[in-house]
Design a protein around this motif. Structure first.
Motif, PDB file in Angstrom:
ATOM      1  N   LEU A  24       0.815  -1.216   0.000  1.00 55.98           N
ATOM      2  CA  LEU A  24       0.000   0.000   0.000  1.00 55.98           C
ATOM      3  C   LEU A  24       0.844   1.258   0.000  1.00 55.98           C
ATOM      4  O   LEU A  24       0.447   2.293  -0.546  1.00 55.98           O
TER       5      LEU A  24
ATOM      6  N   TYR B 105       3.144   1.899  -1.715  1.00 56.27           N
ATOM      7  CA  TYR B 105       3.451   2.290  -3.089  1.00 56.27           C
ATOM      8  C   TYR B 105       2.246   2.907  -3.815  1.00 56.27           C
ATOM      9  O   TYR B 105       2.360   3.357  -4.938  1.00 56.27           O
ATOM     10  N   HIS B 106       1.118   2.868  -3.136  1.00 54.86           N
ATOM     11  CA  HIS B 106      -0.031   3.588  -3.684  1.00 54.86           C
ATOM     12  C   HIS B 106       0.095   5.070  -3.393  1.00 54.86           C
ATOM     13  O   HIS B 106      -0.397   5.918  -4.133  1.00 54.86           O
ATOM     14  N   TYR B 107       0.767   5.359  -2.281  1.00 54.20           N
ATOM     15  CA  TYR B 107       0.859   6.747  -1.849  1.00 54.20           C
ATOM     16  C   TYR B 107       2.172   7.404  -2.240  1.00 54.20           C
ATOM     17  O   TYR B 107       2.247   8.612  -2.419  1.00 54.20           O
TER      18      TYR B 107
END
Lengths: 189, 189, 189, 189
Positions: free
Chosen positions: A47, A49-51
């Motif tokens: 996750l 790497y989503h931000y």
DNA sequence: GATGAATGAGTGTTCATTCAT
DNA sequence: TATGAATGAACACTCATTCAT
């Protein structure tokens, strides 16, 4: 209390930044794994790497969004018209000292990450320049005795910075009195 | 030019330390792999472990054998009897500044390695203490005006250190004159 | 007390074997490094290769020169003519038990090294065969009741071996009595 | 045939354990590299660490999850009330023998891994104790002739174990008959 | 005989990153 | 959004073996 998607996302992002600041300050940037960071934020590594695009991007975001450099610039850019130099200096250095104290973990990060160290260096240069200008102006105005204002600026800045980062903060008023004993005395009366 | 086996080994060890200092200063301790270190020394990684127990031990050896802390202690412990405070201070800070300049790569290491950073912090504390004692003695002797000698010591030490590590070294004589304008003037005559 | 070159060499070799037996028993064959072995013998790793072609060769030498298999074969090949079966068995198993006790470290090696384990297996097969033959001969001679001599041989051999290697040795006489109660009683009178 | 993510993960874990059991039995624990283990499972070495903390942890998991010790304990704890001793013994040892046969690879692991060897030793002690208790009870009940039950238990246990691990299994019924010829005969009629 | 410097291939393990679900 | 399985490349470190001295 329902959060919109957008709010929830923003909250997550902040939480990740907060957690990262903690972990980085504790283990250093290299010493902290993405897994560590995710765990500290109560999230899975994926996750993150989503931000943020990468661990590196997270560090940059931290510097940009949590950095106190803008505040410091604001501080230094204040209009000081009309007030006594000793008073302005004391206040300014005190605020700088406080800023370092409030951002201890971020300062720790500055020391552990190469890129951050560069940013810190630039800030130092900028800070010394601004203080130097201020001092020079006051000398020109006849308020301060003629002296090497550049060196004085370095001394003031460095002393506060070293005092705070080594854990034995300096007495700011005492420091100003040390360099400007006459001006300081006037102010006390 | 024939080297004995022992000499050759000693030479290799030195070469490894030299190379490590370069690489560490360049990439930081965490950023430098054992392979990097070995390559820089023209050696296989395995051999590094013939000379040092671990990468960490190599860092320690660097600090112990290449460190300038003993020299600095020596410097600070010098007997200054009879000489003018301004002169002693200028000389002392100049030597300190020179030491930092001569050991730039090692100073860089100090900033990148946790353990080294600790060592540096202790040194800073020690240095400030010794300079503070010196100043206090001169105040007691009536040579210097009464002032906060502890803060003065911090200012002197910090200013030189920051000046050198940020790449814009300070004028040491100017710095002393800044803090002790009267004493300095006397000396100039 | 001067030793000839040859004696000195022989002594070194023995010392290496002794040390290796200790270290292997302690750490296992895989767990012991050549450096460990050399150190335990008070020698440099390089020298070990003067006496043995490889670490593996050392293990083989240990098995061949320190192994108790020849003694065991000798034991089993003894002429038992005329003596009572119970007596012979008790003596034989007692000697086997003693052999295992005397060579505890070597037995440990047998368990840790693949090759050694194979050797042990072969020995076990050989031992059981020889004991089986002995028992069969006594059955043929009418001294022992007809029974499955092969299984009996396995039981005798296995019980002593397991008892010794698990650290709770079996009472050999009791074991013989257990399998041959009548024959044993006769002997007691 | 679609597998959920969770099922797939569970399946992978099992496959890793299966593969490890094979490889360990073949090469020994020390002789098998993590790379070997991963390859045998058709996986990259890194993934192994997603499922197990270390190579050592994998061995432990194997012992805990694939071990037959619980089954053996169950076997030995069975209520044997009312049935003839010879029958119970034959059945028990037969089941033990079968267990060893079914878990040949695991038994091989027991011999190659230090920690596993310890576990095996403890099991052996426990097994002999339980069989000994059983025999003693039957002696007390007058079913078996008075004899050294502890030694008898060791003999029974050891003979089956050695027979199976050396690759030449023993005839369990023959073994019981050997130790208890009279009781066994009664049963045959 | 004896040393220990040197190597090269290997070890177990970590980790930033990707992506099917 | 969120997961965590999966990867590939790197990591620090070990070791049996060789060989110039």
């Amino acid at each position: 209390m329902a959060k919109t998607r957008r709010e929830q996302a923003e909250w997550r992002r902040e939480k990740l930044l907060d957690a990262a600041l903690d972990v980085f300050a504790d283990k250093g940037v290299d010493g902290a794994s993405v897994k560590d960071l995710a765990q500290a934020a109560g999230v899975t590594p994926g996750l993150l790497y989503h931000y943020f695009d990468s661990k590196d991007a997270l560090v940059h975001a931290l510097l940009a969004e949590r950095g106190f450099l803008p505040q410091l610039r604001e501080l230094l850019a204040l209009d000081t018209g009309g007030r006594a130099a000793a008073e302005v200096l004391t206040e300014l250095l005190g605020a700088f000292d406080q800023l370092l104290a409030d951002n201890a973990r971020l300062v720790a990060l500055f020391f552990s990450a190469g890129q951050a160290r560069t940013a810190l260096g630039e800030l130092a240069a900028e800070g010394q320049l601004l203080i130097g200008d201020f001092l020079a102006a006051r000398v020109a105005a006849g308020e301060l005795r003629p002296h090497d204002t550049r060196t004085a600026a370095t001394a003031l800045f460095a002393t506060v910075a070293i005092g705070r980062t080594t854990g034995s903060p300096v007495d700011v008023a005492g420091l100003v009195e040390l360099l400007y004993p006459i001006e300081f005395d006037l102010r006390k009366k």
